[in-house]
Design an enzyme around this catalytic site. Sequence first.
Site, PDB file in Angstrom:
ATOM      1  N   HIS A  86     -11.829   6.724   4.829  1.00 58.70           N
ATOM      2  CA  HIS A  86     -11.008   7.941   4.894  1.00 58.70           C
ATOM      3  C   HIS A  86     -11.851   9.118   4.406  1.00 58.70           C
ATOM      4  O   HIS A  86     -12.719   8.942   3.544  1.00 58.70           O
ATOM      5  CB  HIS A  86      -9.787   7.833   3.962  1.00 58.70           C
ATOM      6  CG  HIS A  86      -8.608   7.133   4.572  1.00 58.70           C
ATOM      7  ND1 HIS A  86      -7.717   6.393   3.835  1.00 58.70           N
ATOM      8  CD2 HIS A  86      -8.146   7.089   5.848  1.00 58.70           C
ATOM      9  CE1 HIS A  86      -6.777   5.900   4.630  1.00 58.70           C
ATOM     10  NE2 HIS A  86      -7.007   6.310   5.849  1.00 58.70           N
ATOM     11  N   ASP A 103       0.801  -1.229   0.000  1.00 55.13           N
ATOM     12  CA  ASP A 103       0.000   0.000   0.000  1.00 55.13           C
ATOM     13  C   ASP A 103       0.835   1.279   0.000  1.00 55.13           C
ATOM     14  O   ASP A 103       0.293   2.379   0.108  1.00 55.13           O
ATOM     15  CB  ASP A 103      -0.962   0.001   1.203  1.00 55.13           C
ATOM     16  CG  ASP A 103      -2.113  -0.969   1.006  1.00 55.13           C
ATOM     17  OD1 ASP A 103      -2.371  -1.345  -0.157  1.00 55.13           O
ATOM     18  OD2 ASP A 103      -2.749  -1.355   2.008  1.00 55.13           O
ATOM     19  N   CYS A 127      -6.034   8.931  -3.676  1.00 54.73           N
ATOM     20  CA  CYS A 127      -5.220   8.118  -2.756  1.00 54.73           C
ATOM     21  C   CYS A 127      -3.821   7.857  -3.314  1.00 54.73           C
ATOM     22  O   CYS A 127      -2.886   7.596  -2.544  1.00 54.73           O
ATOM     23  CB  CYS A 127      -5.896   6.776  -2.499  1.00 54.73           C
ATOM     24  SG  CYS A 127      -7.360   6.903  -1.474  1.00 54.73           S
TER      25      CYS A 127
END
Lengths: 414, 266
Positions: B164, B63, B260
């Site tokens: 988020h 990630d 992101c």
Amino acid sequence: MTTAQETIVLRGHIIDSLILAKVLDLILTMGGSFDLDRVEIGRTREDPSHARIIVKAPTLATLTHILRAIQPHGAVVEQERDCVVRPAPADGVFPDEFYSTTHLPTDVRLSDLWIEVQRVEMDLGIIVDLQHMKARTVPMADVRKGDLIVVGQAGVRVIPMQRPRERDVFAFMEATVSAERPHSHVIADVARRMRMLREERRTGGGPAKVLLAGGPAIIHAGGRDALTWLVEEGFIQVLFCGNALAAHDMEADLYGTSLGYAMNAGHAVPHGHAHHLRTINRIRAIGSIRAAVESGVIERGIMAACIRAGVHVVMAGTIRDDGPLPGVITDSMQAQAAMREAIPGVGLALLVASTLHAVATGNLLPAAVPTVCVDINASVPTKLADRGSFQAVGLVMDAASFLNELARQLGRSL
Amino acid sequence: MSRLLVCPPDYFDIEYEINPWMRRANTVDHASAVAQWRGLMQVLEQEVGVRLERMSPVPELPDLVFTANAGVVVGRRAVVSRFRYPERQREEAYFEDWFRSAGYDVVTLESEFFFEGAGDLLGFSDCWFGGYRQRSDIRVFPLLSDVFMREIIPLELVDGRFYHLDTCFCPLSGGELLYFPAAFDKDGQEVITERVSDESRLVVPEHEALRFACNAVCVGKQVVLPAGCPETERQLHSRGYRTHSLRLGEFMKSGGSAKCLTLALD
């Protein structure tokens, strides 16, 4: 009634984000309540705000649930520390920086647990028993070398007063003194409480006692019969007085005078000034007030009623006492201790026409006890308030008028 | 010209499940992921005109590609994230190293506070918003408010799919806000309507919110967003924005999209 509470703090932009409102809402919907102890709102948009909130809940389990629910929203339990204790350096001496008590309910934290301090009373120290995890107040004179005494403010919390359930003159629990307020509704509220307490005692619902601390003006002014009636009818369980009230009460029974004045005529009688001395002398010869009453020498009046009704009487002497009567405690520290012993269980206090007894009794009473201070001189209730008894309601009127009206409202027919 | 921090998806994969989107059974097509990432970079560099700072990928940190969660950068100061899940906590040291080597004044937080960077802290020039409850700890926002001297309004995230803030809330350069109201509780929705005028609030429909319409990168009047969000694009066009819609499906398997994959550096 609240049994569990914890102080939390919230910090950040908690006002505009409605976080404060959300936390308060959660507390209420989950069955708790709160006191906003302090809220500081940031002056500019960049400044964070700050709130200190006392969270209360009916049970510890509910409190735990509430704390768990509000913590994700930033509520942090205020850092709590144990109280600090130091040994007393000598008999009758507290360690420096000792914590001086108020008359409000107080807890101390010992080994991460909040312990309720027993026998709250103002202007004392707190002694802790670490072995049994107990804490109680202790007068300065009673402390012994090596006793563990709480010092500083850390680990001590004072619980704010709960408003009484009844919406009467005591509901606000703050000293109010006025000569210009109508007295009748205050007296009506006092009467209602006395009736309720007597009923509770009769049905075994509560041990609450009514205390009356009185001065000799009760006799001079003509309140003797009313007070006698209140005692006989079971409205009063504890009497604090000095040598004079008892002496003049019995003088009235034996001679029909109070300090030499005829009770019914309003003038001095020949040799009347000696009546109270002869009364005291007579009782001393018999040995006790109880013996004088039981032998039939004293037949009527306040002291006779107290003996017959089993009222707990504490007579505290002063430096100008004649005699004094048997049973008067002449050592003031012993008198204080005897009064202190009689305080637990008192649910209503009437301080009538006696400056020193009113202030002394006020000092001994926890703030939770509804108190009314009656005096013809406004400076007495004011003095009581100034000495810390903020819960006392002041009534500026003469003792006899108060007692007569109180007895009338409680059903005495004239 | 804007600068964005990015990290190539050399080791991107789904190796654990820490949000409702992640399914280990859901295999990532590696070649497709690389192609989608390169497509995004190309649009950002060549059409939007931003400068990209590439950090080196690290094996076993799948990630790391989601650089929005590295921290928050304002001027020369960078606050490094503290991830909630241990799986991502290993990324912290790499992000911190990158900020230090790039010359930033690095601020680290106590380990007791979780904070997932620009994934949970977004806003306009005068007021920022912080998403909390799912990943970041609300208690971090007063600290960041002190560090950056900005008002930070916390917003509770109540839908696990929008874990988020940047999955459901996208401030635009012209002061408009692209957002999905149901991701917030009643109080949060009220605060947003109070702070952003009616005409500036662009509400994304649920089916497009679930395609990460709000996980968009806005630079000037250009907005890069995932493909398949026509209603969102229509609203953006009506406000004068130019849109670039891209296929980013491989990254959506991990619960992330255009926003992101980038961290604004200035």
